[in-house]
Design an enzyme around this catalytic site. Structure first.
Site: not given
Ligand code: GDP
Ligand code: MN
Length: 371
Positions: A98, A183
């Site tokens: 992530y 992201e």
């Protein structure tokens, strides 16, 4: 805030040198006809959790593709129906990371968020498995930040240069596009390097004049909210049975709280703002009427807004609309007496005191309930 679709974000990734799977955007099933390799089909909707909700499906041949396509195009995700689908080569990978750049409002600085447990929602990752590194907005992605992030994810050294490159590109993209969020989740670790399997980019509304390509008609899955947007009324649908109209966001929120404290629940947030144009007030009432409240509470604090012209709007609405629910009004402030007089002539006894008005509204909203 504008949330870009996955393919829009990935196009940006590509132009900033971040590797993405090769893919094709399609609209209908006949737009795709390449079944040599395994692929994934992904619904393009501006909302997350597509994976767990059936919006990301692998397929190996035409039959599987057609059934996946039919399934996905029949689904809605958080109220959004996909009209575009991204088809990509299925990427073999052995780890999911992530990586995100966002704004850390507590520290008033951009933050790089990193976790070695990507693929799931950042909220679901335990805090100790997330590294948050603040960046100075004027200097950006410094080397020590990249080193710290790389150390935290614990990747093999052969990925270092590429990982650093991704962080640099993300920073450039974040600032170039005035983003609130860039992201990559997951960033896949493969034998051939790091590949962004998903993208989530949100662009700050106030910067849209610089990014006209991302300007879009506002969309809400709620029909009444869409109607309100078109009329430029700030309206949010809520769950309760008390229709609410107030003036000023602060008073509207405070009223929602007071209703809750008194044992009721508001069915909407509607801020009239400084409007006292009777026609606009009547429009607002019509909107709330369509959300089928059990009782309507109109809470006006006159100042910029004139209490009497608001009252005129209420009377107009009552005459025009077939209203079957009770209306409770609280009027206070500028021209209050004039407004109350007008309402009285039309059968409404307006309150001055907020607590008394709330009590009445909540009683009416609970009337007839067995509990
Ligand atoms: P989201 O659920 O809306 O965040 O959608 P994602 O694009 O992140 O997809 C959900 C999950 O599907 C990812 O976390 C991956 O594990 C998986 N996934 C997505 N694309 C691919 C792909 O090309 N290959 C493989 N093997 N898995 C994928
Ligand atoms: Mn994702």
């Amino acid at each position: 805030m504008v949330d870009l679709l996955e393919f829009e974000g990935k196009n940006l990734f590509k132009s900033y040198g971040i590797a993405i799977p090769s893919g094709k955007l399609i609209h209908s099933a006949s737009d795709f006809n390449d079944f040599k390799e395994e692929h994934v089909i992904k619904a393009q909707v501006p909302t997350g959790h597509r994976g767990v909700n059936g919006g990301v499906v692998k397929f190996k041949n035409k039959e599987e593709f057609l059934s996946a396509f039919n399934k996905i195009s029949s689904l809605t995700f958080n109220g959004f129906k996909p009209t575009y689908f991204l088809i990509e080569e299925a990427v073999n990978h052995y780890r999911e990371l992530y990586v995100a750049l966002t704004l850390d409002r507590n520290n008033k600085a951009p933050a790089l968020l990193i976790s070695s447990e990507g693929g799931v929602d950042i909220e679901k990752i335990p805090k100790i498995k997330i590294e948050s590194l603040n960046l100075d907005v004027f200097v950006g992605m410094l080397d020590y930040v990249k080193r710290q992030a790389f150390k935290f994810v614990g990747l093999d050294d052969k990925y270092k240069a590429q990982f650093y490159g991704i962080l640099d590109s993300m920073w450039k993209l974040f600032t170039d596009k005035d983003a609130e969020l860039v992201e990559i989740n997951p960033l896949a670790v493969t034998d051939h390097g790091l590949i962004a399997l998903d993208s989530k980019i949100s662009i700050e509304d106030d910067s849209l004049f610089r990014h006209s390509e991302y300007k879009r008609d506002e969309y809400s899955p709620d029909e009444l909210e869409m109607k309100a947007k078109k009329k430029e009324i700030s309206f949010v649908k809520l769950d309760g049975n008390i229709g609410l109209i107030a003036n000023g966001a602060g008073l509207t929120l405070a009223t929602i709280d007071q209703i809750k404290l008194a044992g009721g629940t508001a069915g909407d947030f509607l801020d009239l703002g400084g409007t006292d144009d009777p026609a606009r007030v009547a429009e607002a009432i019509e909107l709330v009427k369509d959300s089928n409240p059990k009782v309507l509470f109109i809470n006006i604090f006159g100042g910029v807004t004139k209490a009497d012209t608001v009252a005129e709007g209420i009377v107009q609405a009552i005459k025009k609309l077939n209203i079957t629910f009770k209306i409770v009004v609280r009027l206070k402030g500028f021209n209050e007496e004039k407004g109350k007089e007008l309402l009285r002539k039309n059968g409404i006894d307006a309150f001055t005191d907020m607590d008394a008005a709330i009590k009445e509204v909540v009683n009416l909203s609970n009337y007839g309930d067995s509990n």
